[in-house]
Write a protein that holds these residues in place. Structure first.
Motif, PDB file in Angstrom:
ATOM      1  N   THR A 174       0.826  -1.200   0.000  1.00 19.34           N
ATOM      2  CA  THR A 174       0.000   0.000   0.000  1.00 19.34           C
ATOM      3  C   THR A 174       0.865   1.256   0.000  1.00 19.34           C
ATOM      4  OG1 THR A 174      -1.754  -1.159   1.204  1.00 19.34           O
ATOM      5  CG2 THR A 174      -1.806   1.251   1.234  1.00 19.34           C
TER       6      THR A 174
ATOM      7  N   LYS B 230       1.033   4.144  -2.960  1.00 12.62           N
ATOM      8  CA  LYS B 230       0.786   5.565  -2.692  1.00 12.62           C
ATOM      9  C   LYS B 230       1.989   6.416  -3.099  1.00 12.62           C
ATOM     10  CE  LYS B 230      -2.626   5.163   1.015  1.00 12.62           C
ATOM     11  NZ  LYS B 230      -2.993   5.537   2.398  1.00 12.62           N
TER      12      LYS B 230
ATOM     13  N   THR C 239      -7.141   4.802  -6.483  1.00 12.92           N
ATOM     14  CA  THR C 239      -7.625   3.898  -5.442  1.00 12.92           C
ATOM     15  C   THR C 239      -7.735   2.457  -5.927  1.00 12.92           C
ATOM     16  OG1 THR C 239      -8.818   5.636  -4.263  1.00 12.92           O
ATOM     17  CG2 THR C 239      -9.579   3.380  -3.939  1.00 12.92           C
TER      18      THR C 239
ATOM     19  N   LEU D  67      -4.384   0.880  -6.625  1.00 16.50           N
ATOM     20  CA  LEU D  67      -3.672   0.792  -5.338  1.00 16.50           C
ATOM     21  C   LEU D  67      -4.122  -0.442  -4.572  1.00 16.50           C
ATOM     22  CD1 LEU D  67      -1.852   2.024  -3.117  1.00 16.50           C
ATOM     23  CD2 LEU D  67      -3.840   3.367  -2.379  1.00 16.50           C
ATOM     24  N   ARG D  68      -5.422  -0.680  -4.519  1.00 12.11           N
ATOM     25  CA  ARG D  68      -5.931  -1.854  -3.823  1.00 12.11           C
ATOM     26  C   ARG D  68      -5.498  -3.138  -4.520  1.00 12.11           C
ATOM     27  NH1 ARG D  68     -12.063   0.382  -2.416  1.00 12.11           N
ATOM     28  NH2 ARG D  68     -11.364   2.007  -0.962  1.00 12.11           N
TER      29      ARG D  68
ATOM     30  N   THR E 204      -2.025  -3.868  -3.413  1.00  9.74           N
ATOM     31  CA  THR E 204      -2.023  -4.365  -2.032  1.00  9.74           C
ATOM     32  C   THR E 204      -2.289  -5.861  -1.996  1.00  9.74           C
ATOM     33  OG1 THR E 204      -2.785  -2.227  -1.178  1.00  9.74           O
ATOM     34  CG2 THR E 204      -3.118  -4.161   0.228  1.00  9.74           C
TER      35      THR E 204
ATOM     36  N   VAL F 163      -9.460  -3.392   3.538  1.00 12.00           N
ATOM     37  CA  VAL F 163      -8.921  -2.608   2.420  1.00 12.00           C
ATOM     38  C   VAL F 163      -9.903  -1.542   1.923  1.00 12.00           C
ATOM     39  CG1 VAL F 163      -8.243  -2.755  -0.016  1.00 12.00           C
ATOM     40  CG2 VAL F 163      -7.187  -4.261   1.669  1.00 12.00           C
TER      41      VAL F 163
ATOM     42  N   VAL G 210      -7.622   1.596   2.508  1.00 13.96           N
ATOM     43  CA  VAL G 210      -6.698   1.749   1.383  1.00 13.96           C
ATOM     44  C   VAL G 210      -7.360   2.607   0.312  1.00 13.96           C
ATOM     45  CG1 VAL G 210      -5.344   0.579  -0.383  1.00 13.96           C
ATOM     46  CG2 VAL G 210      -5.631  -0.469   1.877  1.00 13.96           C
TER      47      VAL G 210
END
Length: 310
Positions: free
Chosen positions: A229, A233, A239, A242-243, A246, A293, A297
């Protein structure tokens, strides 16, 4: 829970449950692919920033974390080989499903699958050589990776792509497509049941020998969720991507590397139970992450976050 009880109490069902893992997983991925805009895959593959972050997380940071964690089991060859096999190989199948449930970008993860598979085939033996020594090279067989690519990715993908084409012309195909989202939950439950029910006894019977490895797997989930994560970033991912990063950093290719572990010499037989224990730890971790998440996140406000959740 039901799968664990079934696997522990009814030994006769374990072979059937194990045989059902790949069919359930293949159908689950077919339903997942069917719900994705496959025509946008080429655009997703061209997202060089996302691909670079995936590569950095899975093939630079993960090996570094794995090296640190395995210093605690460096003297136990069976544990070491099992942990290295499973943690060095990023997931290419159900990570797409779990990430999608948590609002991650499933399409980009699907587009990254060939790259992730190719890099792990090339780099896992190299990292095992560096961490565990030259003897590991003779133990790596690429055939399970290729079988998994064909049976769990290529075939479901082609079937989903053809179904989407047929949906433009035929009503029966539209009905199939409309059921994709509804089938995701029962297929996910079937996959979890088959994995847990078929493998829980192997872990329970050797739990004392596996305790250290299990602890390492728990730490790995927590550490890689945070690191993945943070890196996403740092590269200003939106978003949904990004998830996806992760989940990719946490999930490992356990169902694909299990045949590799089973093919190891008898003196390393514990390695297969190590891989199985990682699967069970990871499944629990995924159930936790799909709750956490979406809440925690998210991309930084105002930085390329026009997509929001998917």
């Amino acid at each position: 829970m039901f799968g664990a009880v079934l696997g522990l109490q009814v030994s006769s069902v374990r072979p059937s449950l194990e045989a059902s893992i790949n069919p359930f997983l293949g159908l689950l991925l077919y339903a997942t692919f069917l719900s994705l805009p496959l025509t946008k895959l080429l655009v997703s593959f061209r997202d060089l920033r996302f691909m670079a972050v995936l590569g950095l997380v899975n093939f630079v940071l993960v090996p570094a974390i794995v090296f640190i964690l395995t210093r605690f089991i460096a003297d136990d060859q069976a544990l070491l080989y099992g942990v290295l096999l499973v943690l060095l190989a990023p997931c290419i199948d159900y990570v797409i499903v779990f990430a999608g449930i948590a609002g991650g970008d499933s399409t980009r993860l699907l587009a990254a699958t060939p790259l992730l598979l190719l890099l792990q085939v090339l780099l896992v033996p190299a990292y095992m050589f560096l961490i565990a020594g030259s003897d590991t090279l003779a133990l790596i067989d690429p055939k399970p990776f290729l079988r998994a690519l064909l049976g769990l990715i290529v075939v479901p993908f082609i079937a989903a792509f053809l179904t989407q084409l047929l949906m433009k012309r035929f009503a029966f195909a539209v009905r199939i497509g409309s059921w994709a989202d509804y089938l995701m939950v029962p297929l996910m439950m079937g996959t979890l049941l088959s994995v847990v029910g078929s493998q829980i006894n192997a872990v329970a019977s050797q739990f004392q020998n596996l305790a250290t490895a299990i602890a390492l797997f728990v730490v790995f989930v927590a550490v890689m969720a945070a690191i993945s994560t943070a890196v996403g970033k740092l590269f200003h991912l939106e978003t949904a991507p990004l998830r996806a990063v992760t989940f990719s950093g946490v999930t490992r290719n356990s169902l694909v590397v299990l045949p590799l572990a089973l093919a190891l010499p008898p003196e390393l037989s514990l390695a297969s139970a190590v891989v199985v224990s990682q699967t069970l730890v990871e499944l629990v971790g995924m159930l936790v992450l799909i709750q956490l998440v979406p809440r925690f996140v998210t991309a930084k406000s105002g930085i390329n976050d026009h997509k929001g959740l998917i």
